[in-house]
Design an enzyme around this catalytic site. Structure first.
Site, PDB file in Angstrom:
ATOM      1  N   TYR A 179       0.810  -1.207   0.000  1.00  0.00           N
ATOM      2  CA  TYR A 179       0.000   0.000   0.000  1.00  0.00           C
ATOM      3  C   TYR A 179       0.849   1.265   0.000  1.00  0.00           C
ATOM      4  CZ  TYR A 179      -4.341   2.557   0.725  1.00  0.00           C
ATOM      5  OH  TYR A 179      -5.434   3.392   0.572  1.00  0.00           O
ATOM      6  N   GLU A 188      -5.676   0.579  -4.587  1.00  0.00           N
ATOM      7  CA  GLU A 188      -6.851   1.454  -4.526  1.00  0.00           C
ATOM      8  C   GLU A 188      -7.716   1.302  -5.782  1.00  0.00           C
ATOM      9  OE1 GLU A 188      -8.512   3.585  -2.553  1.00  0.00           O
ATOM     10  OE2 GLU A 188      -7.308   2.802  -0.926  1.00  0.00           O
ATOM     11  N   ASP A 260       6.135   8.944   0.741  1.00  0.00           N
ATOM     12  CA  ASP A 260       5.520   7.698   1.198  1.00  0.00           C
ATOM     13  C   ASP A 260       5.219   7.809   2.694  1.00  0.00           C
ATOM     14  OD1 ASP A 260       4.595   5.135   1.452  1.00  0.00           O
ATOM     15  OD2 ASP A 260       6.535   4.157   1.201  1.00  0.00           O
TER      16      ASP A 260
END
Length: 398
Positions: A179, A188, A260
């Site tokens: 993710y 997603e 991130d």
């Protein structure tokens, strides 16, 4: 870093951040409450990840619990079970019914026994927190907030949202797409694909009839004709004075680079999912009929053939290969996949980019993207027929 440490929430961080700048005090407070609760969830998830549990088999039985506006799942009370009576609480019944529809979709369309393929129990928790403007899958259960009534209404009100979140569970139990960055954006996107397909399957809609909006029933309930995301037109799901404009890109030339981190949306996963979303929409619209048939099967088989670090290019190549395996090389389905990815700026590895140029010449500079892909498909089919006819003449002539 894997998705084990991250709740996959339907509400992207950028929406909550914009709500924090609202001149409406109640909207600001609801956004702050949601962000604080989400931060708490990240810590809780990290602890739980250190003691991994095993998915509980149970013939995909549904159980809904009521958190009574607390954030404590262990102390939630049983509200409805698979064999129990209907509840007097509309949120409980909606969650129960939509978990069932999503379960039935995967069983009937993809022959998949629940989220994990082995009959995993489906537990849902409603009335989570106070004005919690989110819904999430945490690896074991679905959790729904009531929303604040302005930015979001009750999150059980949208089947595309519920199927989206359960879709994270399917991805977790197939490839486990990490993710963050491109694998996270694919994660997603796959959930949006599942959300759209489940809704369209429930309503009996074709790809042409569907609006391809995610969460339109629960996002800004006082504003019509908007949604969290548009798969058909990423970047155009919403545009309001209060919350700004949908920031999703629809092409690799607009790819968003972010850190991130939570604040950076784990490398812009909710932003860049618009690119593969558009590719799936174009594929389904070009093939025609129901999205969960050819296009959905191709995407699902490609998901199963991917790995935790798969990026856009690899996934695009896999969908093209799977389309060829399922429907023959050069088929209309495979050409639809090819054209769709080219339309969002990703050329299939080993396939001449000249096909994209031919499509663009046929459709015209400002032509409709779907019509362009159809034109490309027709050209390739005509070429295939010409080659077959030529082979036939050569054979007949000895």
């Amino acid at each position: 870093m894997t998705s084990d440490f991250r709740h996959q929430c339907i509400t992207p961080p950028y929406l909550l951040e914009r709500a924090l700048r609202s001149d409406d005090r109640e909207v600001r407070q609801a956004a702050l409450n949601t962000m604080l609760t989400t931060a708490h969830l990240r810590g809780e998830r990290a602890v739980r990840a250190a003691f991994p549990g095993v998915a509980t088999p149970g013939n995909a039985r549904r159980t809904i619990y009521d958190c009574r506006n607390t954030t404590s799942l262990p102390f939630a009370v049983l509200a409805r079970s698979e064999d129990g009576p209907e509840s007097t609480d509309a949120s409980v019944n909606r969650a129960f019914d939509m978990l069932g529809k999503t379960r039935d979709f995967f069983q009937q369309v993809f022959a998949r026994n629940s989220i994990d393929g082995h009959g995993m129990r489906l537990n849902g928790y409603v009335h989570y927190g106070h004005e919690f403007a989110n819904a999430f899958w945490d690896g074991r259960e679905m959790v729904f907030g009531d929303g604040d009534g302005r930015l979001f209404s009750d999150l059980t009100g949208s089947i595309s949202v519920i199927a989206h979140e359960l879709g994270h569970g399917v991805t977790e139990h197939t490839t486990g797409l990490e993710y963050h960055n491109q694998s996270g954006a694919l994660n997603e996107s796959m959930s949006d694909v599942f959300g759209a397909m489940v809704e369209q399957w429930t309503l009996g809609q074709t790809a042409e009839q569907a609006d391809w909006l995610i969460g339109r029933e629960v996002f800004t309930p006082q504003i019509e004709a908007d949604a969290l995301r548009s798969m058909k037109a990423p970047g155009h799901a919403w545009n309001t004075e209060k919350y700004g404009k949908d920031p999703q890109p629809d092409h690799m030339s607009k790819y968003v680079n972010m850190p991130d981190t939570y604040e950076g949306d784990w490398g812009a996963v909710h932003y860049n999912s618009g690119i593969p979303n558009k590719a799936f929409y174009l594929t389904a619209a070009t093939i025609g009929g129901y999205s969960w048939e050819a296009a959905g099967l191709i995407w699902f088989e490609a998901l199963k053939a991917s790995n935790s670090e798969t990026r856009f290019q690899e996934f695009a190549d896999t969908t093209y290969r799977k389309a060829g395996e399922l429907y023959e090389a050069g088929s209309a389905e495979q050409m639809a996949v090819l054209g769709a990815w080219q339309e969002v700026g990703i050329s299939i590895t080993g396939v001449s980019a000249g096909l994209a140029r031919a499509r663009n010449r046929t459709a015209g500079r400002n032509g409709d993207a779907t019509a362009a892909v159809r034109a490309l498909t027709a050209q390739v089919q005509e070429l295939s027929r010409d080659v077959a006819a030529l082979k036939g003449r050569v054979t007949a002539g000895g």
